[in-house]
Design a protein around this motif. Structure first.
Motif, PDB file in Angstrom:
ATOM      1  N   THR A 125       7.496   8.437  29.224  1.00  0.00           N
ATOM      2  CA  THR A 125       7.826   7.652  28.041  1.00  0.00           C
ATOM      3  C   THR A 125       8.073   8.600  26.873  1.00  0.00           C
ATOM      4  OG1 THR A 125       5.532   7.430  27.347  1.00  0.00           O
ATOM      5  CG2 THR A 125       6.392   5.747  28.861  1.00  0.00           C
ATOM      6  N   GLY A 126       8.518   8.019  25.778  1.00  0.00           N
ATOM      7  CA  GLY A 126       8.774   8.826  24.600  1.00  0.00           C
ATOM      8  C   GLY A 126       7.521   9.452  24.020  1.00  0.00           C
ATOM      9  N   ASP A 158      10.250  14.382  25.401  1.00  0.00           N
ATOM     10  CA  ASP A 158      11.513  14.206  24.701  1.00  0.00           C
ATOM     11  C   ASP A 158      12.620  14.320  25.747  1.00  0.00           C
ATOM     12  OD1 ASP A 158      11.863  16.894  25.301  1.00  0.00           O
ATOM     13  OD2 ASP A 158      11.441  17.585  23.274  1.00  0.00           O
ATOM     14  N   TYR A 217      13.035   6.448  23.106  1.00  0.00           N
ATOM     15  CA  TYR A 217      12.577   5.947  21.808  1.00  0.00           C
ATOM     16  C   TYR A 217      12.166   4.483  21.867  1.00  0.00           C
ATOM     17  CZ  TYR A 217      14.096  10.189  19.424  1.00  0.00           C
ATOM     18  OH  TYR A 217      14.232  11.481  18.995  1.00  0.00           O
ATOM     19  N   SER A 218      12.655   3.752  22.886  1.00  0.00           N
ATOM     20  CA  SER A 218      12.267   2.337  23.005  1.00  0.00           C
ATOM     21  C   SER A 218      10.838   2.183  23.505  1.00  0.00           C
ATOM     22  CB  SER A 218      13.227   1.624  23.958  1.00  0.00           C
ATOM     23  OG  SER A 218      13.038   2.084  25.289  1.00  0.00           O
ATOM     24  N   GLY A 219      10.256   3.250  24.070  1.00  0.00           N
ATOM     25  CA  GLY A 219       8.877   3.198  24.556  1.00  0.00           C
ATOM     26  C   GLY A 219       8.734   2.752  25.984  1.00  0.00           C
ATOM     27  N   THR A 236      17.974   9.308  25.255  1.00  0.00           N
ATOM     28  CA  THR A 236      17.248   9.336  23.980  1.00  0.00           C
ATOM     29  C   THR A 236      16.897   7.933  23.523  1.00  0.00           C
ATOM     30  OG1 THR A 236      18.420  11.361  23.355  1.00  0.00           O
ATOM     31  CG2 THR A 236      17.380  10.095  21.585  1.00  0.00           C
ATOM     32  N   SER A 237      17.866   7.035  23.629  1.00  0.00           N
ATOM     33  CA  SER A 237      17.607   5.651  23.228  1.00  0.00           C
ATOM     34  C   SER A 237      16.518   5.016  24.090  1.00  0.00           C
ATOM     35  CB  SER A 237      18.910   4.845  23.325  1.00  0.00           C
ATOM     36  OG  SER A 237      18.698   3.491  23.035  1.00  0.00           O
TER      37      SER A 237
END
Length: 532
Positions: A481-482, A486, A379-381, A375-376
């Motif tokens: 990617t984010g 998800d 979310y960083s892209g 998840t981290s």
């Protein structure tokens, strides 16, 4: 229930002790009776209280004897036996004193006590203090708890001794060697013995393992304080102008009466042999030492304002400094203990966090930790690659070689995966024979190459002990990617690719099997596939 009803019934002995104790000061302070009547009455009442305590303590000792042979019963039996001997000894001394008062002249010995009375008093207090000091503390006390107990006890006694030294002074004279010796003798023979008794009571109160209940301990502590204070009062105040001040004699009776009342209350509330003796909670904070320090500081201020820097003021200031230093030492000890507890908390937190996010068998990140990292990363892209690995034919390994061999195979797989990934990539065991790798910054082509390296690492056989265990695995890869995925969607994509790889692997195995020639029987005919 029977014991509760018995405890609720009126207690004539307790009622008599209460009446005699409460009436002591008014009777002796306000009565106009002659000295020939009041003085024998005083010694007789002292003997009554002491005999009552001795008899009750003897019964309590027998109660503990019937309670068993464990350490707690032996300690309680020893304490009450010492108490019975102590108060019995003091009662005999008072009997001798009463006899002398009834048949002898009303001189100083009749008022203040004979050498026989003094000897019985010293011996009784030493016996009682020995019983208190020999009683064990709570056995589970830590080193910190024992140190805290010593400092708290020393602080309370230092405060009590400060007040005792304040009122105990020999007759005024020029300070010198003889004056110092007389002062030390007066201090030793009057309040110090009772301070020893107070030390024993405080030790049990702080120690957590007591032969009496809390309210009885409070009564005994108050009795010890009253006795220490009344014994510290100079003789000149007992006999102003040669005549006895019977109000002070009444205060002596209150201290002795409270001790007898406490013993009777303990006997009444003891529901079974051994009741009243037990470990109490370890309270890390008690107000009594701080109250002792505050009292000595207040006394120092009063003496300094009223008398200035006299010898008495210096003595009180010395006691104040001692109690303050002891409190500072206790605080430093508490800070050290708190720091140790915080370090233990941090260590425990780290261990719990490690257990929450890591697999216990392989040491890899578990499913929860992997999802958090995934998840981290999304979310960083940054481009995120997930490899899902499923071992082939793992159940037959457990069935054939045993679960211990299967566990060792899983550990070997974890080690091989760590060797094939980059520093900073995450290797996880999601559960059972399912593993995962998370890598960032890879293109789809690079992810495919990494999947191939992982697949190669999980091929061939592994020797575990004497067993040659086959090893192979299916690897699925997904990169995104984010903005596109998800965590669940990316995992699902990798899962679908893994099953596609499994399907293709099965098809290749089936084509290879179909391409193999059929076995030939003895007559040269091909065998039926049904019998292959």
């Amino acid at each position: 229930m029977t014991i509760g009803r018995r405890a609720a019934r009126p207690d004539p002995l307790l009622a008599v002790l209460l009446v005699l104790t409460v009436a002591a000061v008014p009777v002796f302070a306000l009565s106009d009776a002659p000295t020939r009547v009041l003085l024998p009455l005083y010694w007789a009442l002292m003997m009554v209280f002491q005999v009552a305590f001795a008899l009750i303590a003897g019964r309590m000792s027998r109660r503990f004897r019937s309670g068993g042979a464990d350490d707690v019963s032996r300690a309680g039996r020893r304490f009450w036996r010492f108490s019975a001997l102590a108060f019995g000894t003091m009662a005999l001394g008072n009997l001798a004193q009463l006899t002398q008062v009834l048949i002898g002249p009303l001189d100083r010995t009749a008022y203040m006590g004979s050498s026989v009375l003094f000897g019985s008093l010293v011996l009784g207090i030493l016996l009682l203090t020995a019983g208190l000091l020999r009683h064990p503390n709570r056995p589970e006390h830590t080193a910190h708890g024992r140190a805290r107990l010593r400092l708290d006890t020393a602080t309370v006694l230092a405060g009590a001794a400060t007040f005792g030294v304040l009122v105990v002074q020999p007759q005024p004279r020029t300070p010198g060697v003889s004056w110092a010796l007389e002062f030390a003798l007066t201090l030793l023979t009057q309040p110090i013995l009772f301070l020893l008794l107070l030390f024993g009571v405080v030790r049990l109160a702080f120690g957590g393992l007591s032969p009496f209940s809390r309210r009885v301990g409070l009564l005994l502590g108050v009795a010890a304080v009253i006795q220490a204070a009344t014994q510290a009062i100079p003789e000149s105040l007992y006999l102003p102008g040669g005549q006895p001040e019977f109000a002070l004699y009444g205060a002596n009776l209150i201290g002795c009466g409270l001790a007898a009342i406490g013993a009777r209350l303990q006997e009444r509330t003891a529901a079974a042999p051994g009741t009243g003796t037990g470990a109490r909670p370890d309270h890390p904070f008690t107000r009594l030492p701080y109250a002792a320090m505050a009292a000595t500081w207040a006394l120092s201020g009063v003496i300094l304002i009223g008398q200035g820097l006299t010898l008495r003021c210096w003595v009180v200031l010395g006691g104040t400094m001692v109690t303050t230093v002891l409190i500072v030492c206790r605080q430093l000890l508490a800070f050290q203990h708190i720091n140790r507890l915080l370090a233990e908390r941090d260590e425990l937190t780290a261990r719990l966090t490690d257990l929450a996010f890591h697999d216990g068998l392989t040491g890899l990140v578990n499913r929860t930790g992997f999802l958090r990292t995934l998840t981290s990363s999304l979310y960083s892209g940054a481009p995120t690659t997930v490899l899902l690995i499923d071992l082939d034919r793992f159940k037959p390994v457990n069935d054939t070689f045993g679960h211990a061999t299967g566990d060792r195979l899983l550990i070997e797989v974890a080690a091989r995966l760590r060797d094939r990934v980059r520093d900073g990539d995450t290797v996880a065991r999601l559960g059972g024979d399912e593993f995962a790798v998370l890598a960032t910054g890879l293109t789809s082509a690079e992810a495919a190459v990494l999947a191939g390296h992982v697949r190669d690492a999980l091929s061939g056989t592994v020797r575990i002990g004497a067993a040659e265990v086959p090893l192979s695995g299916s690897v699925g890869a997904a990169t995104g990617t984010g903005a596109d995925f998800d965590p669940d969607a990316l995992l699902h994509a990798a899962d679908m690719d893994m099953y596609l790889q499994k399907h293709e692997s099965r098809e290749r195995a089936a084509r290879a099997a179909a391409a193999r020639p059929l076995p030939v029987d003895d007559e040269g005919a091909a065998a039926s596939p049904r019998y292959r």
